[in-house]
Design an enzyme around this catalytic site. Structure first.
Site, short mmCIF file in Angstrom:
data_model
loop_
_atom_site.label_atom_id
_atom_site.label_comp_id
_atom_site.label_asym_id
_atom_site.label_seq_id
_atom_site.Cartn_x
_atom_site.Cartn_y
_atom_site.Cartn_z
N ASP A 9 0.84 -1.19 0.00
CA ASP A 9 0.00 0.00 0.00
C ASP A 9 0.88 1.25 0.00
O ASP A 9 1.62 1.48 0.96
CB ASP A 9 -0.88 -0.04 1.26
CG ASP A 9 -1.79 1.16 1.41
OD1 ASP A 9 -1.71 2.11 0.61
OD2 ASP A 9 -2.59 1.15 2.37
N ILE A 10 0.81 2.03 -1.04
CA ILE A 10 1.66 3.22 -1.13
C ILE A 10 1.38 4.21 -0.01
O ILE A 10 2.29 4.92 0.41
CB ILE A 10 1.54 3.88 -2.53
CG1 ILE A 10 2.70 4.87 -2.72
CG2 ILE A 10 0.17 4.53 -2.72
CD1 ILE A 10 2.93 5.28 -4.13
N ASN A 23 -5.59 12.34 -11.37
CA ASN A 23 -6.23 12.76 -12.61
C ASN A 23 -5.97 14.26 -12.76
O ASN A 23 -5.55 14.92 -11.81
CB ASN A 23 -7.72 12.39 -12.66
CG ASN A 23 -8.52 13.05 -11.57
OD1 ASN A 23 -8.50 14.27 -11.42
ND2 ASN A 23 -9.26 12.26 -10.82
N GLY A 31 -8.74 4.53 -7.15
CA GLY A 31 -7.43 3.89 -7.10
C GLY A 31 -6.47 4.56 -6.16
O GLY A 31 -6.82 4.95 -5.04
N VAL A 32 -5.22 4.72 -6.60
CA VAL A 32 -4.17 5.35 -5.81
C VAL A 32 -4.58 6.76 -5.41
O VAL A 32 -4.41 7.17 -4.26
CB VAL A 32 -2.83 5.37 -6.60
CG1 VAL A 32 -1.81 6.25 -5.92
CG2 VAL A 32 -2.29 3.97 -6.78
N ASP A 33 -5.14 7.50 -6.35
CA ASP A 33 -5.54 8.89 -6.09
C ASP A 33 -6.53 8.97 -4.93
O ASP A 33 -6.35 9.74 -3.98
CB ASP A 33 -6.15 9.47 -7.37
CG ASP A 33 -6.30 10.98 -7.35
OD1 ASP A 33 -5.70 11.65 -6.50
OD2 ASP A 33 -7.03 11.49 -8.22
N SER A 121 -0.40 4.95 -14.51
CA SER A 121 -1.23 4.65 -15.69
C SER A 121 -1.59 3.18 -15.86
O SER A 121 -2.30 2.83 -16.79
CB SER A 121 -0.60 5.17 -16.99
OG SER A 121 -0.70 6.57 -17.06
N GLY A 123 -3.47 1.28 -13.90
CA GLY A 123 -4.78 0.90 -13.37
C GLY A 123 -5.89 1.30 -14.33
O GLY A 123 -5.98 0.82 -15.45
#
Length: 171
Positions: A9-10, A23, A31-33, A121, A123
């Site tokens: 997990d980042i 985005n 997602g990550v964002d 990019s 995901g």
């Protein structure tokens, strides 16, 4: 710069800066964002809104990067970068690699020594996994930076195994 591969997990990485696969709106997403915005709290969104009101009224362009606070995350900063949506068009790989190198340039401006990257990019933006890993490692491996450690944080065993194979292939 040392490149380390990590499965996990980042948002849990204790580094100077975490890179967000954002985005262009900078106002959160999936997602990550979404995970970074949720984990970091409202301070990140507040700074992103300020950036939209001042420097990026039309959104952050693909391949560019900008930093905000990390809020409640273990890191000091979040570096937001916008990867290209995969279409196979020529030039897209250069934009993807720019996400990594511009993020490192921003990290240098901040004085960050350790930076954690997601696989940008790969995901929802549809970049094929093997090539996303190859582009990430190529960009990180050739970057001129003061950053001492770049972690490529991979979500899931499949992505981690692909990255391990690519690292071995590169020597």
């Amino acid at each position: 710069m040392r490149i380390e591969l990590v499965e996990g997990d980042i948002t849990a990485q204790a580094v100077d800066a975490i890179v967000n696969a954002a985005n262009s709106s900078l106002l959160g997403g999936g997602g990550v964002d979404g995970a970074i915005h949720r984990g970091g709290g409202p301070e990140i969104l507040a700074e992103c809104r300020e950036l939209r009101d001042t420097r990026y009224p039309d959104g952050l362009p693909a391949g560019d990067a900008v930093a905000t606070t990390a809020g409640r995350l273990a890191a000091r900063w979040v570096i937001h970068t916008v990867g290209p949506v995969y279409s196979g068009e020529p030039g897209q790989a250069g934009t993807l690699r720019s996400c990594y190198t511009r993020s490192l340039a921003v990290a240098d401006e901040l004085g960050a020594e350790t930076v954690a990257f997601p696989l940008i990019s790969a995901g929802a933006f549809g970049w094929p996994l093997e090539d996303a890993v190859a582009q990430a490692l190529a960009a990180l491996g050739s970057a001129e930076t003061g950053v001492s450690e770049a972690r490529l944080v991979l979500f899931g065993a499949d992505a981690f195994q692909v990255a391990e194979r690519e690292m071995r292939r590169r020597g």
